[in-house]
Design a protein around this motif. Structure first.
Motif, PDB file in Angstrom:
ATOM      1  N   PHE A 141      58.461  36.362 128.760  1.00 36.31           N
ATOM      2  CA  PHE A 141      58.332  36.693 130.172  1.00 36.31           C
ATOM      3  C   PHE A 141      58.297  38.208 130.340  1.00 36.31           C
ATOM      4  N   GLY A 142      57.721  38.631 131.435  1.00 38.26           N
ATOM      5  CA  GLY A 142      57.715  40.043 131.785  1.00 38.26           C
ATOM      6  C   GLY A 142      57.612  40.191 133.291  1.00 38.26           C
ATOM      7  N   GLU A 143      57.669  41.411 133.744  1.00 37.00           N
ATOM      8  CA  GLU A 143      57.505  41.710 135.155  1.00 37.00           C
ATOM      9  C   GLU A 143      56.480  42.822 135.306  1.00 37.00           C
ATOM     10  N   ALA A 144      55.661  42.725 136.346  1.00 34.82           N
ATOM     11  CA  ALA A 144      54.643  43.738 136.587  1.00 34.82           C
ATOM     12  C   ALA A 144      54.286  43.746 138.074  1.00 34.82           C
ATOM     13  N   LEU A 145      53.655  44.820 138.495  1.00 32.28           N
ATOM     14  CA  LEU A 145      53.226  44.934 139.883  1.00 32.28           C
ATOM     15  C   LEU A 145      51.882  44.236 140.067  1.00 32.28           C
ATOM     16  N   MET A 154      56.410  43.121 142.837  1.00 34.74           N
ATOM     17  CA  MET A 154      56.860  42.922 141.464  1.00 34.74           C
ATOM     18  C   MET A 154      57.047  41.423 141.224  1.00 34.74           C
ATOM     19  N   LEU A 155      56.266  40.856 140.305  1.00 29.23           N
ATOM     20  CA  LEU A 155      56.307  39.416 140.057  1.00 29.23           C
ATOM     21  C   LEU A 155      56.570  39.126 138.584  1.00 29.23           C
ATOM     22  N   HIS A 156      57.052  37.919 138.328  1.00 28.74           N
ATOM     23  CA  HIS A 156      57.251  37.460 136.956  1.00 28.74           C
ATOM     24  C   HIS A 156      55.928  36.935 136.396  1.00 28.74           C
ATOM     25  N   TYR A 157      55.750  37.070 135.094  1.00 26.96           N
ATOM     26  CA  TYR A 157      54.594  36.447 134.453  1.00 26.96           C
ATOM     27  C   TYR A 157      55.008  35.978 133.062  1.00 26.96           C
ATOM     28  N   PHE A 158      54.370  34.897 132.611  1.00 28.64           N
ATOM     29  CA  PHE A 158      54.598  34.381 131.259  1.00 28.64           C
ATOM     30  C   PHE A 158      53.362  34.687 130.443  1.00 28.64           C
ATOM     31  N   MET A 159      53.563  35.310 129.292  1.00 26.85           N
ATOM     32  CA  MET A 159      52.439  35.689 128.438  1.00 26.85           C
ATOM     33  C   MET A 159      52.558  34.995 127.085  1.00 26.85           C
ATOM     34  N   MET A 160      51.485  34.334 126.677  1.00 26.90           N
ATOM     35  CA  MET A 160      51.430  33.750 125.340  1.00 26.90           C
ATOM     36  C   MET A 160      50.352  34.474 124.552  1.00 26.90           C
ATOM     37  N   THR A 161      50.735  34.969 123.383  1.00 26.24           N
ATOM     38  CA  THR A 161      49.786  35.668 122.529  1.00 26.24           C
ATOM     39  C   THR A 161      49.598  34.914 121.224  1.00 26.24           C
ATOM     40  N   GLY A 170      47.918  34.770 130.148  1.00 26.24           N
ATOM     41  CA  GLY A 170      49.055  35.045 131.012  1.00 26.24           C
ATOM     42  C   GLY A 170      48.993  34.264 132.313  1.00 26.24           C
ATOM     43  N   LEU A 171      50.163  33.905 132.827  1.00 24.82           N
ATOM     44  CA  LEU A 171      50.262  33.184 134.097  1.00 24.82           C
ATOM     45  C   LEU A 171      51.366  33.818 134.940  1.00 24.82           C
ATOM     46  N   LEU A 185      53.723  26.678 129.772  1.00 29.93           N
ATOM     47  CA  LEU A 185      53.254  26.174 128.473  1.00 29.93           C
ATOM     48  C   LEU A 185      52.285  25.016 128.653  1.00 29.93           C
ATOM     49  N   GLN A 186      52.610  24.105 129.563  1.00 33.88           N
ATOM     50  CA  GLN A 186      51.735  22.947 129.792  1.00 33.88           C
ATOM     51  C   GLN A 186      50.356  23.386 130.297  1.00 33.88           C
ATOM     52  N   GLU A 187      50.331  24.373 131.208  1.00 24.51           N
ATOM     53  CA  GLU A 187      49.051  24.880 131.715  1.00 24.51           C
ATOM     54  C   GLU A 187      48.238  25.520 130.584  1.00 24.51           C
ATOM     55  N   ILE A 188      48.916  26.251 129.715  1.00 25.94           N
ATOM     56  CA  ILE A 188      48.215  26.907 128.609  1.00 25.94           C
ATOM     57  C   ILE A 188      47.703  25.880 127.607  1.00 25.94           C
ATOM     58  N   PHE A 189      48.522  24.864 127.299  1.00 25.56           N
ATOM     59  CA  PHE A 189      48.082  23.808 126.374  1.00 25.56           C
ATOM     60  C   PHE A 189      46.816  23.125 126.910  1.00 25.56           C
ATOM     61  N   THR A 190      46.805  22.884 128.212  1.00 21.15           N
ATOM     62  CA  THR A 190      45.641  22.233 128.830  1.00 21.15           C
ATOM     63  C   THR A 190      44.422  23.140 128.743  1.00 21.15           C
TER      64      THR A 190
END
Length: 246
Positions: A141-145, A154-161, A170-171, A185-190
């Protein structure tokens, strides 16, 4: 100039072998072997190369220096700091320095040399190269503008690399709890139409808690992981002790 593999072999052998033995075994001149046995600073050549000649970047080096210093003063989060690519883009697009448009390599070399010089002021422990296999991923997870309805928030985002292929997805998520992790994770798997064989998490935010020296996964994430059949690893040393989850 020897390859790094040869230099590493020289350094390793110098712990127990003579210069003549090293030179004979590796098929190099003994003076060359002696040179690298005595050499400790392998960043010197990079900096000397940058300083040895004048370039079109010279009038703008102070801009790079000031931006890097400003990042330190404001304590900008690591993931939002300048990279060499971002710095080149900033100089060309934001500052309008057209003569640098085709000079990414020049900017990158100076940028990295400044980073090397800066790191010398701190204690840097030894490191080993990471090896990532196809199908392995890293999640964090991270935070960015973000600009939302014309306003910066400032919102949260989940990043998979996927380090092996250098791809990332990223979502933006409403939080960092277990439900957000599983949904992301489910959205990324799809989206990728598959499931990574192993996911490395930088920390256990949202999916577990530490109890003394062990990590206990939440029941929700445990069920999710078993359903999709992927292995997990946590990078923080205190969590390794209680991993035991595949």
């Amino acid at each position: 100039m020897l390859k790094m593999e040869q230099i590493e072999a020289i350094k390793r052998m110098s712990q127990s072998e003579s210069i003549s033995t090293i030179a004979r075994t590796l098929g190099i001149d003994w003076k060359t072997a002696q040179k690298y046995v005595d050499k400790d600073d392998f960043n010197e050549a990079v900096e000397e190369k940058v300083k040895a000649h004048h370039s079109k970047l010279d009038p703008y080096k102070h801009v790079i220096d000031e931006l890097l210093e400003e990042e330190e003063r404001q304590n900008i989060p690591r993931k939002q700091r300048f990279t060499a690519k971002r710095m080149h883009s900033y100089l060309v697009e934001a500052c309008g320095i057209e003569e640098l448009r085709n000079s990414y390599i020049t900017v990158s070399r100076y940028f990295k040399a400044r980073k090397i010089e800066k790191r010398r002021n701190y204690y840097i422990p030894g490191t080993m190269p990471l090896v990532w296999h196809p199908g392995e991923a890293q999640g964090d997870f991270g935070e960015a503008l973000f600009k939302v309805n014309g306003e910066m928030r400032m919102l949260h985002y989940f990043m998979m690399t996927f380090p092996n292929s250098n791809r990332r997805i990223g979502l933006v998520m409403p939080g960092e709890n277990c439900e957000c992790v599983c949904t992301a994770l489910q959205e990324i798997f799809t989206f990728i139409k598959g499931v990574p064989s192993r996911i490395v998490f930088d920390n256990a935010t949202g999916i577990g808690r530490r109890v003394q020296k062990t990590l206990e996964m939440s029941e929700g994430f445990s069920r999710f992981r078993l359903h999709y059949r992927f292995n997990t690893t946590f990078t923080l040393p205190p969590l390794w002790l209680g991993e035991g989850f595949g």
